[in-house]
Write an enzyme that holds these catalytic residues in place. Structure first.
Site, short mmCIF file in Angstrom:
data_model
loop_
_atom_site.label_atom_id
_atom_site.label_comp_id
_atom_site.label_asym_id
_atom_site.label_seq_id
_atom_site.Cartn_x
_atom_site.Cartn_y
_atom_site.Cartn_z
N ASP A 21 0.85 -1.20 0.00
CA ASP A 21 0.00 0.00 0.00
C ASP A 21 0.89 1.25 0.00
OD1 ASP A 21 -1.95 -2.01 0.55
OD2 ASP A 21 -1.72 -1.69 2.71
N GLU A 69 -11.16 -1.34 -3.28
CA GLU A 69 -10.47 -0.69 -2.16
C GLU A 69 -9.31 0.12 -2.70
OE1 GLU A 69 -9.16 -4.06 0.27
OE2 GLU A 69 -7.32 -4.26 -0.89
#
Lengths: 315, 315
Positions: free
Chosen positions: A17, A199
């Site tokens: 991420d 997401e």
């Protein structure tokens, strides 16, 4: 660029991420999820690729118990309303999937050294009876036409759940000013592998358009990127303003040995060219639960433009 | 038309979620929710307006206990795969909001007299891990380009929930052939009054387009109708094929003393003109919980056409 650097190869190891921001003064900051999911780290460098060698500093550690005591995920550093904020998510070690979005506010103007205040759980608008009630994470913010927006993923449903993306306008760095609006739900097969997931949103604003990439499917090699777009001047809280791409804009490539690319962010290099920062694996076969396998590495990719739309290609 | 009949006035009293179908042999059938929510009724007439005077027959009664023992709602009669089916929803008296969709199959070709077999709960596609797991109701079916589709409302979320509309293709009269696809969620203020609701879908296929109306907000005077449309030949399981109207297509009118119009169906009159059947109240002030106030009456409205789109107007 340093001589060791290659696009679409592991750039910073075991950082998932990944998120990079270039501040007004030209400094680059990097943060990401660490495999232990126990802390928030920050690096700073005066060059983009220099971040790989920069010292990493822990600026916040998970709580001993209760909320924010496990699964500290996907931090992002943003400057808005005159302050630095870090958006991240965390669970409760006694209820590990009670993931909710939280906020840190910097005490000063130096994210590396000035210390951070916990602002707690992201506050939804008083009329909002739905947001942050379930597994919710991966918040990002962006500014379009002078207004700040907050985009996040949240699961709905009973039993097995579906992760959607929502948008709302911000009132300040840690409070929403409007109720949630659904932006995208996993509609297509490529968004439904393993889990039905949307997401990891990230906004890129160019040519009068907001391009909002996101990640889809499970965290293994099925992970891939989709994209929405809207006119920057349109009502971004109206779902009709947004157009979703029918097919993924980036997915695994056996040829390039890049598996499960996603959860990206955008920055610019020293020449002002757009760069995508994302994570991917180099191993097709993942040992154990993909969520707990540490080998998601941060990588960089130059963003190409075609018909005024960003294009993501491994070469 | 009989002399007592007026459009947009109570036509059949205390019948909510009204549904009319004209069969191949020209007979009209009417069914609806009754205020007791305890049974499925059917009427038949050789004229549309004649249904108001036709005898009403109970063709099915709720179970004593367990599933289908309370809240029997929104029956619809359809002819597909060579048989008559009734789609309806019901709850469990020990868990009254466990509403799920059920199916009856007619034993013969005469819906009034041939008797019905319970096919039980609507069966979702084997790969579908999400449908009919929560409060789900208001199913309708339609045929586009030779394929049958099933559209229903289902709630998502933890705590207070949101009712969305979903679509799937049918394999037979009581089984879905594909996983669920989200068609619409309550995006706008007019869909979010009292409760965030999209429900009561009904399809009208004309001019190569599928017009899918639905009802929004709570069951009181906020209740109103929205609409989606798609090209009949497009992939109706692709959300990108559908366009949602930004504003309601029908809502309460003080001037006409019509409150909370919605949960409609479509038929044609004896001249072949399109008629909308819907329910509404004539009282602005509703006594008690709107769901248990019996004064939702079935009404009729001629469908007008403008730019090849249906228009719904009280006069």
């Amino acid at each position: 660029m340093n001589s060791y650097f290659s696009y679409n190869k592991p750039w910073i190891l075991q950082r998932a991420d990944p998120y990079v921001i270039k501040s007004e003064d030209g400094q680059y900051y990097f943060t990401a999820s660490v495999p232990e999911y126990d802390r928030i780290v920050l690096r700073r460098s005066d060059s983009l690729t220099g971040l790989s060698e920069a010292d990493e500093k822990e600026i916040w550690h998970k709580h001993e118990s209760g909320p924010q005591s496990i699964h500290i995920w996907a931090p992002e550093l943003h400057y808005l309303f005159g302050k630095w904020y870090i958006y991240y998510s965390g669970g409760d070690k006694d209820s590990i999937w009670d993931i909710r979005p939280y906020v840190l506010e910097c005490k000063g103007n130096d994210p590396m050294n000035d210390g951070w205040i916990e602002k707690g759980k992201m506050v939804c608008c008083k009329d909002d009876e739905f947001s942050f009630r379930a597994f919710s994470l991966d918040a990002t913010v962006f500014n379009a036409c002078g207004k700040w927006y907050y985009v996040w993923a949240e699961k709905v449903g009973v039993g097995k759940q579906i992760s959607n993306l929502y948008i709302a306008r911000l009132k300040n760095g840690y409070t929403l000013d409007t109720v949630q609006v659904l932006l995208t739900s996993p509609d297509y097969d490529w968004e439904r592998k393993g889990f039905w997931v949307n997401e990891g949103p990230s906004a890129l604003i160019r040519n009068g358009k907001v391009f909002l990439t996101y990640s889809a499917s499970d965290t293994g090699i099925n992970y891939c990127m989709g994209m929405l777009s809207a006119d920057e001047g349109s009502d971004l809280l109206d779902p009709l303003s947004w157009k979703k791409e029918r097919y993924p804009v980036l997915s695994s490539s056996e040829k390039h040995m890049v598996y499960g690319p996603g959860h990206n962010s955008f920055t610019t290099d020293e020449n002002g060219d757009d760069i995508m920062v994302y994570h991917a694996r180099t191993e097709k076969k993942i040992v154990g639960d993909p969520l707990y396998n540490p080998n998601r590495h941060a990588m960089l990719m130059p963003v190409r433009w075609k018909d005024k739309k960003p294009v993501f290609e491994f070469e």
